[in-house]
Design an enzyme around this catalytic site. Sequence first.
Site, short mmCIF file in Angstrom:
data_model
loop_
_atom_site.label_atom_id
_atom_site.label_comp_id
_atom_site.label_asym_id
_atom_site.label_seq_id
_atom_site.Cartn_x
_atom_site.Cartn_y
_atom_site.Cartn_z
N ARG A 111 0.90 -1.37 -0.07
CA ARG A 111 0.21 -0.28 0.16
C ARG A 111 0.93 1.27 0.10
O ARG A 111 0.48 2.05 -0.72
CB ARG A 111 -0.92 -0.45 1.21
CG ARG A 111 -0.99 1.42 1.88
CD ARG A 111 -2.71 1.88 0.71
NE ARG A 111 -3.70 0.75 0.72
CZ ARG A 111 -4.35 0.74 -0.22
NH1 ARG A 111 -4.72 1.88 -1.24
NH2 ARG A 111 -5.74 0.28 0.12
N ILE A 140 -1.16 6.79 8.57
CA ILE A 140 -2.12 5.27 9.04
C ILE A 140 -1.74 4.01 8.19
O ILE A 140 -2.70 4.48 7.07
CB ILE A 140 -4.00 5.80 8.94
CG1 ILE A 140 -3.56 7.60 10.16
CG2 ILE A 140 -4.73 4.93 9.72
CD1 ILE A 140 -5.15 7.90 9.92
N PRO A 141 -0.76 3.39 8.08
CA PRO A 141 -0.72 2.06 7.63
C PRO A 141 -1.87 1.06 7.12
O PRO A 141 -2.33 1.13 8.69
CB PRO A 141 0.46 1.60 8.04
CG PRO A 141 1.31 3.10 9.11
CD PRO A 141 -0.12 3.56 9.06
N HIS A 142 -2.04 0.94 5.89
CA HIS A 142 -2.89 0.21 6.17
C HIS A 142 -2.92 -0.60 4.93
O HIS A 142 -2.11 -0.51 4.12
CB HIS A 142 -4.11 0.23 6.49
CG HIS A 142 -4.89 1.29 5.60
ND1 HIS A 142 -4.48 2.71 5.52
CD2 HIS A 142 -5.04 1.91 4.50
CE1 HIS A 142 -4.38 3.55 4.12
NE2 HIS A 142 -4.90 2.65 3.72
N GLY A 143 -3.36 -2.26 5.37
CA GLY A 143 -3.53 -2.63 3.93
C GLY A 143 -4.14 -2.89 2.16
O GLY A 143 -4.44 -1.69 2.77
#
Length: 145
Positions: free
Chosen positions: A48, A62-65
Site C-alpha cells: 500500500r 495510518i498504514p493499512h493493507g
Amino acid sequence: MENQILNEQNIQLDVKLNGKEEAVRHVGGILVDNGYVEKEYVEKMLEREEVTSTYMGNYVAIPHGTEDSKDTVTKTGISIVTIPDGVDFGSGNTVKVLIGIAGKGDEHLEVLSKIAIVCAEEENIEKMISADSSEEILALFNEVE
C-alpha cells in the site's frame, strides 16, 4: 472505542525506528502479535505504501493493507506507536504517530472516522507524542463517541 479494537497491548510509546519500511513493519507487527491479522497483512501494508503514502499530515501516518488483504484480517484492530524523534516517511514528511489499522468488512470506516476526529486536533497529536502512558492515548480515543 471498544477495548478489543484498541487496548494497552496495542500501544507502544517512545519507539525509535529507522525509515518507513521498519516503521510499517513495527506497527503491523503489533497487529500480528495481538491476533488481529495474519503476518501476510504486513506485506500488504508495505505494498500500500508503494502505491500511495499513508502519511496524513500533522506528523501522522495510518498504514493499512491493500484492498485484496481483507482475507488476512482476523478481527478489526488498531495499533499506535509514538516516535517522538520522528521517522522519515519520504517526500520530506516526518512521522511521529503511527496508527496501524486492520478492518474486518466495513468496520474500518468507523475506526477511521474516530482516528480522523482525534487527529484533527493538533493538540491531541501533541498529547499522543508526549504521552507517558498508554492510558493517556486510550483516553483520547475513548472521548470520541
